[in-house]
Design an enzyme around this catalytic site. Structure first.
Site, PDB file in Angstrom:
ATOM      1  N   ASP A  13       0.816  -1.220   0.000  1.00 54.94           N
ATOM      2  CA  ASP A  13       0.000   0.000   0.000  1.00 54.94           C
ATOM      3  C   ASP A  13       0.851   1.273   0.000  1.00 54.94           C
ATOM      4  OD1 ASP A  13      -2.234  -1.697   0.152  1.00 54.94           O
ATOM      5  OD2 ASP A  13      -1.984  -1.832   2.320  1.00 54.94           O
ATOM      6  N   LYS A  16       1.727   1.935  -5.215  1.00 46.87           N
ATOM      7  CA  LYS A  16       2.252   1.340  -6.452  1.00 46.87           C
ATOM      8  C   LYS A  16       1.304   1.607  -7.626  1.00 46.87           C
ATOM      9  CE  LYS A  16       2.316  -2.686  -4.437  1.00 46.87           C
ATOM     10  NZ  LYS A  16       2.065  -2.306  -3.027  1.00 46.87           N
ATOM     11  N   GLY A  40      -4.605  -4.432  -3.521  1.00 43.00           N
ATOM     12  CA  GLY A  40      -5.626  -3.397  -3.667  1.00 43.00           C
ATOM     13  C   GLY A  40      -4.924  -2.115  -4.034  1.00 43.00           C
ATOM     14  N   HIS A  41      -5.161  -1.655  -5.256  1.00 41.11           N
ATOM     15  CA  HIS A  41      -4.508  -0.435  -5.724  1.00 41.11           C
ATOM     16  C   HIS A  41      -5.573   0.610  -6.020  1.00 41.11           C
ATOM     17  CE1 HIS A  41      -1.089  -3.064  -6.213  1.00 41.11           C
ATOM     18  NE2 HIS A  41      -1.692  -3.761  -7.145  1.00 41.11           N
ATOM     19  N   GLN A 223       1.726  -6.499  -3.456  1.00 40.84           N
ATOM     20  CA  GLN A 223       2.369  -6.629  -2.137  1.00 40.84           C
ATOM     21  C   GLN A 223       3.706  -5.873  -2.119  1.00 40.84           C
ATOM     22  OE1 GLN A 223       1.043  -9.816  -3.656  1.00 40.84           O
ATOM     23  NE2 GLN A 223      -0.766  -8.789  -2.901  1.00 40.84           N
TER      24      GLN A 223
HETATM   25  P1  GDP Z   1      -0.783   0.157  -3.604  1.00 43.18           P
HETATM   26  O1  GDP Z   1      -1.406  -1.078  -3.083  1.00 43.18           O
HETATM   27  O2  GDP Z   1       0.690   0.218  -3.382  1.00 43.18           O
HETATM   28  O3  GDP Z   1      -1.154   0.439  -5.034  1.00 43.18           O
HETATM   29  O4  GDP Z   1      -1.372   1.363  -2.713  1.00 43.18           O
HETATM   30  P2  GDP Z   1      -2.914   1.590  -2.267  1.00 43.18           P
HETATM   31  O5  GDP Z   1      -3.665   2.080  -3.448  1.00 43.18           O
HETATM   32  O6  GDP Z   1      -3.428   0.416  -1.533  1.00 43.18           O
HETATM   33  O7  GDP Z   1      -2.727   2.741  -1.175  1.00 43.18           O
HETATM   34  C1  GDP Z   1      -2.161   3.961  -1.488  1.00 43.18           C
HETATM   35  C2  GDP Z   1      -3.194   5.082  -1.254  1.00 43.18           C
HETATM   36  O8  GDP Z   1      -2.532   6.310  -1.219  1.00 43.18           O
HETATM   37  C3  GDP Z   1      -4.235   5.204  -2.351  1.00 43.18           C
HETATM   38  O9  GDP Z   1      -5.452   5.571  -1.773  1.00 43.18           O
HETATM   39  C4  GDP Z   1      -3.706   6.315  -3.244  1.00 43.18           C
HETATM   40  O10 GDP Z   1      -4.725   7.037  -3.903  1.00 43.18           O
HETATM   41  C5  GDP Z   1      -3.021   7.180  -2.234  1.00 43.18           C
HETATM   42  N1  GDP Z   1      -1.837   7.906  -2.711  1.00 43.18           N
HETATM   43  C6  GDP Z   1      -0.860   7.464  -3.554  1.00 43.18           C
HETATM   44  N2  GDP Z   1       0.117   8.396  -3.647  1.00 43.18           N
HETATM   45  C7  GDP Z   1      -0.239   9.420  -2.836  1.00 43.18           C
HETATM   46  C8  GDP Z   1       0.375  10.665  -2.478  1.00 43.18           C
HETATM   47  O11 GDP Z   1       1.468  11.000  -2.901  1.00 43.18           O
HETATM   48  N3  GDP Z   1      -0.313  11.454  -1.594  1.00 43.18           N
HETATM   49  C9  GDP Z   1      -1.526  11.109  -1.067  1.00 43.18           C
HETATM   50  N4  GDP Z   1      -2.127  11.938  -0.212  1.00 43.18           N
HETATM   51  N5  GDP Z   1      -2.122   9.948  -1.393  1.00 43.18           N
HETATM   52  C10 GDP Z   1      -1.488   9.114  -2.250  1.00 43.18           C
HETATM   53  P1  IMO Z   2      -0.976  -4.325  -2.144  1.00 39.10           P
HETATM   54  O1  IMO Z   2      -0.596  -4.866  -3.493  1.00 39.10           O
HETATM   55  C1  IMO Z   2      -0.933  -4.880   2.196  1.00 39.10           C
HETATM   56  C2  IMO Z   2      -0.938  -9.003   3.647  1.00 39.10           C
HETATM   57  C3  IMO Z   2      -2.182  -9.470   4.381  1.00 39.10           C
HETATM   58  C4  IMO Z   2      -1.559 -10.476   5.342  1.00 39.10           C
HETATM   59  C5  IMO Z   2      -0.470 -11.123   4.485  1.00 39.10           C
HETATM   60  C6  IMO Z   2      -0.867 -12.447   3.861  1.00 39.10           C
HETATM   61  O2  IMO Z   2      -2.254  -3.562  -2.123  1.00 39.10           O
HETATM   62  O3  IMO Z   2       0.170  -3.606  -1.513  1.00 39.10           O
HETATM   63  P2  IMO Z   2      -2.475 -13.078   1.827  1.00 39.10           P
HETATM   64  O4  IMO Z   2      -3.949 -12.864   1.642  1.00 39.10           O
HETATM   65  O5  IMO Z   2      -1.631 -12.454   0.766  1.00 39.10           O
HETATM   66  O6  IMO Z   2      -2.122 -14.510   2.060  1.00 39.10           O
HETATM   67  O7  IMO Z   2      -2.133 -12.313   3.225  1.00 39.10           O
HETATM   68  O8  IMO Z   2      -0.149 -10.182   3.473  1.00 39.10           O
HETATM   69  N1  IMO Z   2      -1.193  -8.451   2.301  1.00 39.10           N
HETATM   70  C7  IMO Z   2      -1.154  -7.137   2.017  1.00 39.10           C
HETATM   71  N2  IMO Z   2      -0.946  -6.069   2.810  1.00 39.10           N
HETATM   72  N3  IMO Z   2      -1.095  -4.706   0.862  1.00 39.10           N
HETATM   73  C8  IMO Z   2      -1.278  -5.764   0.050  1.00 39.10           C
HETATM   74  O9  IMO Z   2      -1.301  -5.666  -1.298  1.00 39.10           O
HETATM   75  C9  IMO Z   2      -1.349  -7.056   0.619  1.00 39.10           C
HETATM   76  N4  IMO Z   2      -1.531  -8.308   0.126  1.00 39.10           N
HETATM   77  C10 IMO Z   2      -1.424  -9.141   1.166  1.00 39.10           C
HETATM   78  O10 IMO Z   2      -2.812  -8.405   5.050  1.00 39.10           O
HETATM   79  O11 IMO Z   2      -0.930  -9.803   6.402  1.00 39.10           O
HETATM   80 MG    MG Z   3      -2.854  -1.692  -1.736  1.00 41.82          MG
END
Ligand code: GDP
Ligand code: IMO
Ligand code: MG
Length: 429
Positions: A13, A16, A40-41, A223
């Site tokens: 998170d 990416k 989850g992106h 991840q």
């Molecule tokens: P990922 O799993 O690595 O793709 O990240 P997630 O989407 O799960 O979580 C990142 C969150 O931060 C999302 O809600 C994005 O919209 C938000 N985000 C990404 N870059 C920035 C940033 O530079 N500033 C802020 N405020 N939010 C950001």
């Molecule tokens: P993104 O791509 C954050 C964590 C789960 C758990 C562990 C194992 O959005 O960064 P799993 O279901 O993969 O067997 O769970 O990994 N986990 C993540 N945490 N971001 C993710 O994906 C994750 N995908 C799995 O919370 O601790």
């Molecule tokens: Mg994510």
């Protein structure tokens, strides 16, 4: 020509999805190489917000060919639900290709993931409950079901029957659950086969041809480094290789073709699920950071655990992934803090560790050694060049850059597509 690998530097998170989207107009192919719909992106484009799980984030850029590589585990129901949801919003998904060698997640593995977590009780891992672990376990045990198996019904049936012969014993005798009917599983999987057929391909070959033709290929990790099954905080990890090496095995991309490795590093740290987290804040400062950063899971909605930036983790990510460029995200979320602690080393039983301790037990007992940097206490979301950032904010970035090893080439100052500062180009050779 150029192949770029993009990974998460911490526990996921990091942003990416946004970083991939940022590269969108400069890439021709985007490949997801590990994980499944545990990812989850969130990508924000203008007023539109997209939450992607199984599909690579690059799918949002018109003209980019999205690929689901052999290293991914595919929940076919989720695949088509995501495709339909994107198509309904006007996103063209027709170029999507899925590796014939990718494993599918049969519904029995989603059930097993959830009942196993319940069974573990306080020893649970906090998985996303999407069947990821059991499906990779089946792959390694050589009882998995691959995409190509959907096109030979008798083989498919044999494999499902063989897998269920053991799993049904486990379900009934250990978990006290009803046995699962093999026929129902076969029918469920076959129901997706025809719709999937035109997407199925030798994706490694397609990637190779694309690179030969001078196209730019981006391999996008789900991840992150510390969730990697080999290099992460085992056993509190996911079941795949989320580090840059995973792109080679998970996409069929030789290491000699990788030109760049971009790691996405959040300006603080979050973690979902169980496991060690030295800089975790369990006080009201943590609550404040969670609220400011809106740190609630995209996949499960769980509140994310939050803490300060840990540059020991950043350095580790640099070394394990061979990072050439970092993207520092969510720097704007630190705008209001008067002081910003950054963990520069750990104290383990009175001994200073500048690198990740080799023993997991030591990591569980690591106390952060902080360097306290001054905050900038102003809104940076409107800044578009490094020079526009307040001096203390620039100093923060330079401090982190020096501590982690590779240059910080882009800085996120908001969730939107344009809320970014580009310091150095992320593509090109
Ligand atoms: P990922 O799993 O690595 O793709 O990240 P997630 O989407 O799960 O979580 C990142 C969150 O931060 C999302 O809600 C994005 O919209 C938000 N985000 C990404 N870059 C920035 C940033 O530079 N500033 C802020 N405020 N939010 C950001
Ligand atoms: P993104 O791509 C954050 C964590 C789960 C758990 C562990 C194992 O959005 O960064 P799993 O279901 O993969 O067997 O769970 O990994 N986990 C993540 N945490 N971001 C993710 O994906 C994750 N995908 C799995 O919370 O601790
Ligand atoms: Mg994510």
């Amino acid at each position: 020509m150029p192949a770029i690998v993009l990974v998460g530097a911490q526990w996921g998170d990091e942003g990416k999805g946004k970083a991939t989207d940022l590269l969108g107009d400069r890439i021709d192919y985007v490949v997801k190489f590990n994980g499944g719909n545990n990812a989850g992106h969130t990508v924000v484009i203008g007023d539109e917000k997209y939450a992607l799980h199984l599909l690579p984030s690059g799918i949002l850029t018109p003209g980019v060919t999205p690929i689901i590589g052999n290293g991914v585990v595919v929940d076919l129901g989720v695949l088509f639900t995501e495709i339909d949801a994107l198509e309904a919003r006007g996103v063209d998904t027709s170029l999507l290709r899925v590796s014939a060698n990718a494993h599918v997640i049969p519904s029995y593995n989603t059930i097993l993931d959830r009942v196993n977590e319940r069974f573990l009780g306080s020893r649970k891992l906090g998985t996303t409950g999407r069947g990821i672990g059991p499906t990779y376990a089946d792959k390694m045990s050589r009882v998995g079901i691959r995409v190509q198996d959907l096109y030979d019904e008798s083989i498919l049936r044999q494999k499902v029957v063989a897998a269920l012969a053991v799993k049904n014993q486990v379900l009934a005798k250990i978990y006290n659950r009803r046995a699962i009917d093999a026929d129902a599983i076969v029918q469920e999987l076959l129901s997706y086969a025809e719709r999937l057929r035109p997407m199925v391909a030798d994706t490694s070959l397609e990637i190779s041809k694309a690179l030969d033709a001078g196209k730019t290929v981006l391999c996008e990790a789900g991840q992150a480094t510390l969730l990697d099954v080999d290099h992460g905080t085992y056993p509190y990890v996911t079941s795949s290789n989320a580090t840059s090496g995973g792109a080679c095995t998970g996409a069929g991309l030789p290491p000699t073709r990788v030109d760049r490795v971009i790691a996405v590093l959040k300006a603080f740290t979050t973690r979902v699920g169980e496991g060690p987290f030295p800089t975790e804040l369990t006080d009201e400062v943590g609550d404040e950071l969670r609220e400011i950063g809106r740190e609630f899971g995209t996949t499960t909605g769980r509140p994310r655990r939050v803490g300060w930036l840990d540059v020991v983790v950043g350095r580790y990510a640099y070394r394990i992934n061979g990072v050439t460029d970092f993207v520092l995200t969510k720097l704007d979320n630190l705008d209001t803090f008067e002081h910003i602690p950054v963990c520069v080393a750990y104290d383990v039983g009175g001994v200073r560790h500048d690198e990740m301790p080799v023993s997991q037990s030591d990591f569980h007992h690591a106390t952060p050694i902080y360097e306290i940097l001054p905050g900038w206490q102003s809104d940076i979301s409107g800044c578009r060049t490094f020079e526009e950032l307040p001096a203390t904010c620039q100093d923060y970035v330079l401090f982190v850059e020096k501590a982690i090893g590779a240059r910080i080439s882009a800085i996120g100052v908001g969730p939107g597509r344009d809320e970014i500062i580009q310091r150095y180009p992320l593509t090109g050779e």
